[in-house]
Design an enzyme around this catalytic site. Structure first.
Site, PDB file in Angstrom:
ATOM      1  N   CYS A   1       7.210  -2.791  -5.660  1.00  0.00           N
ATOM      2  CA  CYS A   1       6.014  -2.473  -5.866  1.00  0.00           C
ATOM      3  C   CYS A   1       5.481  -1.837  -6.849  1.00  0.00           C
ATOM      4  CB  CYS A   1       5.154  -3.003  -5.281  1.00  0.00           C
ATOM      5  SG  CYS A   1       3.240  -3.845  -5.543  1.00  0.00           S
TER       6      CYS A   1
ATOM      7  N   CYS B   1       1.639  -0.912  -6.421  1.00  0.00           N
ATOM      8  CA  CYS B   1       1.065  -0.213  -4.922  1.00  0.00           C
ATOM      9  C   CYS B   1       2.066   0.943  -4.580  1.00  0.00           C
ATOM     10  CB  CYS B   1       2.237  -0.997  -3.602  1.00  0.00           C
ATOM     11  SG  CYS B   1       2.086  -2.904  -4.065  1.00  0.00           S
ATOM     12  N   ASP B   2       3.267   1.447  -5.532  1.00  0.00           N
ATOM     13  CA  ASP B   2       3.757   2.695  -5.063  1.00  0.00           C
ATOM     14  C   ASP B   2       3.725   3.827  -5.894  1.00  0.00           C
ATOM     15  OD1 ASP B   2       3.882   2.381  -2.306  1.00  0.00           O
ATOM     16  OD2 ASP B   2       5.944   0.817  -2.719  1.00  0.00           O
TER      17      ASP B   2
END
Ligand code: NDP
Length: 307
Positions: A134, A137-138
């Site tokens: 992701c 997300c990261d």
């Protein structure tokens, strides 16, 4: 047989939010956590884009407080998973892995999706230490660093262009000599100077040390093996909605995502609602999953009121 008004299946942000709303509406929901309590989010570390946490929040902690919030209002959160379900007529009938049988007036499916991985041992070893599925997300943790994205679909192109804004350099590792992505997404990639596409390449191994990912070893179709130096290795080779159990009963699209009616959580079966990634191939965010869990609980509440 145990009878419940609302049976929630799944314990990601969608399931827990549905449980918060349904319990506050005095519907005494029963939620089964499934095989991965807390859902996909628990495979990441810090969540920095969930509103309300100025300094970010540990993913497991976030899921823990969502669960506690649902329990505070009386949601019955249980370990275990639904191993069989019959949605052919109401009340619906679920069989739990421990053999328990439940009759449910409504069902909220919040079983999420699972990111596809290549299946390499080194990839598993560095999951959360530089290997991620992701970018949204990261990606932020790799600012000004070099990263790679595996895949050639719309997601891979989207994630690569997203990462290119943050990172020094983005490699795309594509197994064929063409993208699967739409023309518009491809054009974005080709017009982004710090993306380099490595065509006809497969990953042999993710390289790293105790601090995390340091590179990847690739095999090109012509037989050449070479290493790239990277700090982050992002998988974007598709997701798999966890809808197998329900496919026999509710309508799904060609990729297995449960089809919901417009902006509602209604599935093709009256009294069955779907929330979160199991019905969302596009946004896949904790906050969008939570919002759809809210919708599902409100839809279930209205449905029960009208019975
Ligand atoms: P896709 O299935 O479309 O693409 C998967 C990509 O990963 C393909 O390039 C595929 O290669 C590659 N791949 C699969 N398995 C492997 C493997 N083992 N090793 C290396 N590469 C592999 O998935 P997406 O997640 O990209 O998209 C899913 C759906 O969501 C699509 O319908 C897409 O259009 C849609 N979507 C739309 C967006 C938008 O409109 N903005 C954004 C994101 C997704 P190959 O081509 O060789 O099979």
């Amino acid at each position: 047989m145990e009878k419940v008004k609302v049976l929630i299946i799944g314990s990601g942000p969608a399931g827990y939010t549905a449980a918060i709303y349904a319990s506050r509406a005095s519907l005494s929901p029963v939620l089964y956590e499934g095989m991965e309590p807390g859902g996909q989010l628990t495979t990441t570390t810090i969540v920095e884009n969930y509103p309300g946490f100025a300094d970010g929040v540990d993913a497991n902690q976030l899921m823990g407080v969502m669960k506690a919030q649902a329990q505070r209002f009386g949601a019955d959160v249980r370990r275990g998973f639904v191993k069989a379900i019959d949605l052919s007529s109401r009340p619906f009938h679920a069989t739990i892995d421990d053999g328990a049988e439940i009759e449910a007036e409504t069902v909220i499916i919040a079983t999420g999706a699972t990111a596809r991985y290549l299946g390499l041992p080194s990839e598993r070893k560095f999951k959360g230490l530089g290997v991620s599925a992701c970018a949204t997300c990261d990606g932020f943790f790799y600012r000004r660093k070099d990263v790679a994205v595996v895949g050639g679909g719309d997601t891979a192109c989207e994630e690569a262009t997203y990462l290119a804004n943050l990172c020094n350099k983005v490699y795309m590792i594509v197994r064929r000599d063409v993208f699967r992505a739409s023309k518009a997404m491809q054009d974005k990639v080709f017009s982004t100077p710090n993306i380099e596409v490595l065509w006809n390449c497969n990953t042999q191994e993710v390289l790293g040390d105790e601090a995390g990912v340091t590179g990847a070893r690739l095999l090109r179709k012509d037989g050449e093996v070479f290493d790239i130096k990277i700090d982050g290795f992002f998988l974007a080779i598709g997701h798999h909605p966890n809808s197998e159990l329900f496919k026999e009963w509710v309508a799904t699209d060609e990729n297995g995502y449960i089809i919901t009616d417009g902006k509602t959580s209604k599935t093709s079966v009256e009294g069955v609602f779907a929330a979160g990634d199991v019905q969302d191939p596009h946004y896949r965010q904790a906050v969008t999953a939570a919002a759809s869990g809210c919708r599902a609980a409100l839809d279930a509440e209205r449905f029960l009121l009208n019975q």
